[in-house]
Design a protein around this motif. Structure first.
Motif, PDB file in Angstrom:
ATOM      1  N   MET A 163       0.896  -1.163   0.041  1.00 28.85           N
ATOM      2  CA  MET A 163      -0.059  -0.016  -0.060  1.00 28.85           C
ATOM      3  C   MET A 163       0.895   1.197   0.075  1.00 28.85           C
ATOM      4  N   LYS A 164       0.471   2.169  -0.855  1.00 27.54           N
ATOM      5  CA  LYS A 164       1.264   3.465  -0.601  1.00 27.54           C
ATOM      6  C   LYS A 164       0.705   4.407   0.449  1.00 27.54           C
ATOM      7  N   GLU A 165       1.818   4.532   1.233  1.00 31.36           N
ATOM      8  CA  GLU A 165       1.430   5.539   2.240  1.00 31.36           C
ATOM      9  C   GLU A 165       2.630   6.275   2.770  1.00 31.36           C
ATOM     10  N   ASN A 166       3.137   6.967   1.891  1.00 30.40           N
ATOM     11  CA  ASN A 166       4.433   7.574   2.042  1.00 30.40           C
ATOM     12  C   ASN A 166       4.224   9.126   2.674  1.00 30.40           C
ATOM     13  N   ILE A 167       3.235   9.762   2.726  1.00 31.03           N
ATOM     14  CA  ILE A 167       2.942  10.982   3.003  1.00 31.03           C
ATOM     15  C   ILE A 167       2.997  11.306   4.404  1.00 31.03           C
ATOM     16  N   LYS A 168       3.935  12.011   4.723  1.00 30.67           N
ATOM     17  CA  LYS A 168       3.799  12.289   6.499  1.00 30.67           C
ATOM     18  C   LYS A 168       3.774  13.967   6.577  1.00 30.67           C
ATOM     19  N   GLY A 169       4.007  14.731   5.697  1.00 30.53           N
ATOM     20  CA  GLY A 169       3.864  16.309   5.896  1.00 30.53           C
ATOM     21  C   GLY A 169       3.040  16.817   4.992  1.00 30.53           C
ATOM     22  N   LEU A 170       2.213  17.788   5.429  1.00 31.97           N
ATOM     23  CA  LEU A 170       1.446  18.684   4.653  1.00 31.97           C
ATOM     24  C   LEU A 170       1.884  20.007   4.605  1.00 31.97           C
ATOM     25  N   LEU A 171       2.035  20.767   3.312  1.00 27.29           N
ATOM     26  CA  LEU A 171       2.458  22.046   3.448  1.00 27.29           C
ATOM     27  C   LEU A 171       1.421  22.765   2.597  1.00 27.29           C
ATOM     28  N   PHE A 172       0.883  23.761   3.451  1.00 31.96           N
ATOM     29  CA  PHE A 172      -0.474  24.552   2.850  1.00 31.96           C
ATOM     30  C   PHE A 172       0.194  25.861   2.550  1.00 31.96           C
ATOM     31  N   ASP A 173      -0.323  26.478   1.043  1.00 30.34           N
ATOM     32  CA  ASP A 173      -0.363  27.857   0.736  1.00 30.34           C
ATOM     33  C   ASP A 173      -1.357  28.340   1.681  1.00 30.34           C
ATOM     34  N   LEU A 174      -1.434  29.588   1.789  1.00 27.43           N
ATOM     35  CA  LEU A 174      -2.535  30.308   2.468  1.00 27.43           C
ATOM     36  C   LEU A 174      -3.605  30.922   1.880  1.00 27.43           C
ATOM     37  N   ASP A 175      -3.230  31.888   1.129  1.00 27.32           N
ATOM     38  CA  ASP A 175      -4.159  32.795   0.293  1.00 27.32           C
ATOM     39  C   ASP A 175      -4.866  32.046  -0.676  1.00 27.32           C
ATOM     40  N   GLY A 176      -5.942  31.669  -0.803  1.00 26.25           N
ATOM     41  CA  GLY A 176      -6.629  30.802  -1.937  1.00 26.25           C
ATOM     42  C   GLY A 176      -6.845  29.213  -1.411  1.00 26.25           C
ATOM     43  N   VAL A 177      -6.143  28.729  -0.494  1.00 15.57           N
ATOM     44  CA  VAL A 177      -6.148  27.523   0.009  1.00 15.57           C
ATOM     45  C   VAL A 177      -6.903  27.531   1.320  1.00 15.57           C
ATOM     46  N   LEU A 178      -6.558  28.178   2.397  1.00 15.86           N
ATOM     47  CA  LEU A 178      -7.120  28.214   3.818  1.00 15.86           C
ATOM     48  C   LEU A 178      -8.094  29.458   3.963  1.00 15.86           C
ATOM     49  N   VAL A 179      -7.886  30.620   3.380  1.00 19.66           N
ATOM     50  CA  VAL A 179      -8.381  31.641   3.416  1.00 19.66           C
ATOM     51  C   VAL A 179      -8.551  32.367   1.942  1.00 19.66           C
ATOM     52  N   ASP A 180      -9.487  33.250   1.851  1.00 17.85           N
ATOM     53  CA  ASP A 180      -9.636  34.270   0.651  1.00 17.85           C
ATOM     54  C   ASP A 180      -9.276  35.757   1.025  1.00 17.85           C
ATOM     55  N   THR A 181      -8.026  35.656   0.967  1.00 16.54           N
ATOM     56  CA  THR A 181      -7.374  37.209   1.247  1.00 16.54           C
ATOM     57  C   THR A 181      -7.293  38.122  -0.144  1.00 16.54           C
ATOM     58  N   ALA A 182      -7.477  37.303  -1.371  1.00 20.61           N
ATOM     59  CA  ALA A 182      -7.243  37.841  -2.517  1.00 20.61           C
ATOM     60  C   ALA A 182      -8.143  39.248  -2.781  1.00 20.61           C
ATOM     61  N   VAL A 183      -9.386  39.243  -2.061  1.00 22.50           N
ATOM     62  CA  VAL A 183     -10.197  40.239  -2.254  1.00 22.50           C
ATOM     63  C   VAL A 183      -9.752  41.487  -1.406  1.00 22.50           C
ATOM     64  N   TYR A 184      -8.904  41.210  -0.447  1.00 25.22           N
ATOM     65  CA  TYR A 184      -8.536  42.411   0.250  1.00 25.22           C
ATOM     66  C   TYR A 184      -7.244  42.966  -0.434  1.00 25.22           C
ATOM     67  N   HIS A 185      -6.265  41.982  -1.049  1.00 23.10           N
ATOM     68  CA  HIS A 185      -5.240  42.286  -1.687  1.00 23.10           C
ATOM     69  C   HIS A 185      -5.889  43.312  -2.846  1.00 23.10           C
ATOM     70  N   TYR A 186      -6.952  42.886  -3.541  1.00 18.45           N
ATOM     71  CA  TYR A 186      -7.566  43.694  -4.619  1.00 18.45           C
ATOM     72  C   TYR A 186      -7.726  45.020  -4.350  1.00 18.45           C
ATOM     73  N   GLN A 187      -8.631  45.028  -3.089  1.00 16.45           N
ATOM     74  CA  GLN A 187      -9.240  46.355  -2.777  1.00 16.45           C
ATOM     75  C   GLN A 187      -7.899  47.510  -2.431  1.00 16.45           C
ATOM     76  N   ALA A 188      -6.840  46.908  -1.837  1.00 22.25           N
ATOM     77  CA  ALA A 188      -5.890  47.698  -1.512  1.00 22.25           C
ATOM     78  C   ALA A 188      -4.982  48.082  -2.586  1.00 22.25           C
ATOM     79  N   TRP A 189      -4.624  46.975  -3.712  1.00 19.09           N
ATOM     80  CA  TRP A 189      -4.134  47.441  -4.785  1.00 19.09           C
ATOM     81  C   TRP A 189      -4.848  48.415  -5.607  1.00 19.09           C
ATOM     82  N   LEU A 190      -6.183  48.318  -5.847  1.00 21.35           N
ATOM     83  CA  LEU A 190      -6.980  49.125  -6.387  1.00 21.35           C
ATOM     84  C   LEU A 190      -7.169  50.495  -6.075  1.00 21.35           C
ATOM     85  N   ARG A 191      -6.999  50.877  -4.751  1.00 16.03           N
ATOM     86  CA  ARG A 191      -7.146  51.965  -4.161  1.00 16.03           C
ATOM     87  C   ARG A 191      -5.945  52.566  -4.288  1.00 16.03           C
TER      88      ARG A 191
END
Ligand code: B16
Ligand code: MG
Length: 217
Positions: free
Chosen positions: A1-29
Motif C-alpha cells: 500500500m502507498k502510504e508515504n505522505i507524512k507532511g502537509l505544506l499549505f499555501d495560505l491565500d486561496g487555500v485556507l482563506v480568501d485574502t485575494a479580495v483584500y489584496h485587490y481592494q488595497a491594490w485598486l485603492r
C-alpha cells in the motif's frame, strides 16, 4: 500500500482563506491614487506572487514608472491598507472544509507547515484562529525567492525534518504547483484543473479531500 505522505505544506491565500479580495481592494485603492484602475480578472495574476512583483505588475497596467524608493513607499502604503483589513478577519473567513481537514490530519499525526509568499501570514493565522495547527511557518519573511522557486516548500519540509517526497503541497496558484513539483513534492491543486495542469490531483476545495486521498497519492 502507498502510504508515504507524512507532511502537509499549505499555501495560505486561496487555500485556507480568501485574502485575494483584500489584496485587490488595497491594490485598486493604490492604483486610483495614481489615476488608473484594473479589473478583478487582472487581479488573478497577482495571486501567489510577492508584494514587490505584484506592484511591478500593477504599475505596468497603469503604464506608470517609479523609482525604487517610490516603489517602496507605494508598497508600504498598500500594505498598511491591507493590514487594516486583515486585522478585522475572523474564523468565519476560513474556506469550506479547512477546519475539518486541518483537525483530522493533525489528529492523525501528519506534520503541518505553512508555505506562503505573504509577509502577513502570522496575522491571518492568528485572526482566523488556526495558528495552533502548524508545526512550522515559512512565509514571505523567511524566503528570498518567490514561487515557482521551490525554496518556500523545501524549507518547510526541512523544518518538519522530512524528505520532499514525504510531503504534499496544497496550492491554488500555478506558480505554487510548479514550485512543489520542482521541489520533488506531491501537489494537490485547489481550483481549476485546466490551470493547475502540473498537479497530481485537483479539487475545488479542502472540503473535497479526505485522509484516504492522501494515502492514494
Ligand atoms: P504580502 P500566498 C500571497 O499569499 C498572495 O497570494 C499574493 O497575492 C501576495 O502578493 C503575496 O502573498 C504577498 O503578500 O503583501 O501580504 O506579503 O498565496 O502565497 O499565501
Ligand atoms: Mg495562494
Amino acid at each position: 500500500m502507498k502510504e508515504n505522505i507524512k507532511g502537509l505544506l499549505f499555501d495560505l491565500d486561496g487555500v485556507l482563506v480568501d485574502t485575494a479580495v483584500y489584496h485587490y481592494q488595497a491594490w485598486l485603492r493604490l492604483a486610483k491614487t495614481m489615476g488608473f484602475e484594473f479589473s478583478e480578472k487582472q487581479n488573478e495574476e497577482l495571486k501567489g506572487i510577492s508584494r514587490m512583483d505584484s506592484l511591478d505588475k500593477v504599475l505596468g497596467w497603469g503604464k506608470v514608472t517609479k523609482s525604487d524608493e517610490e516603489k517602496l513607499e507605494l508598497a508600504t502604503k498598500k500594505n498598511d491598507w491591507y493590514v487594516e483589513m486583515i486585522n478585522k478577519m475572523t474564523a468565519d473567513e476560513i474556506l469550506p472544509g479547512v477546519l475539518e481537514f486541518l483537525k483530522s490530519t493533525y489528529e492523525a499525526g501528519y506534520k503541518i507547515a505553512l508555505g506562503s509568499a505573504s509577509k502577513n501570514a502570522n496575522i491571518i493565522l492568528k485572526k482566523t484562529n488556526i495558528a495552533h495547527f502548524f508545526d512550522v511557518i515559512v512565509d514571505g519573511n523567511s524566503v528570498s525567492k518567490s514561487k515557482p522557486d521551490p525554496e518556500v516548500f523545501l524549507k518547510g519540509a526541512e523544518l518538519l525534518h522530512l524528505e520532499p517526497k514525504e510531503c504534499v503541497v496544497f496550492e491554488d496558484a500555478a506558480a505554487g504547483i510548479e514550485a512543489a513539483k520542482r521541489g520533488g513534492m506531491k501537489a494537490i491543486g485547489i481550483g481549476d484543473k485546466n490551470i493547475l495542469t502540473q498537479a497530481d490531483k485537483v479539487v475545488s476545495g479542502l472540503d473535497k479531500l479526505t485522509i484516504q486521498d492522501l494515502k492514494e497519492l
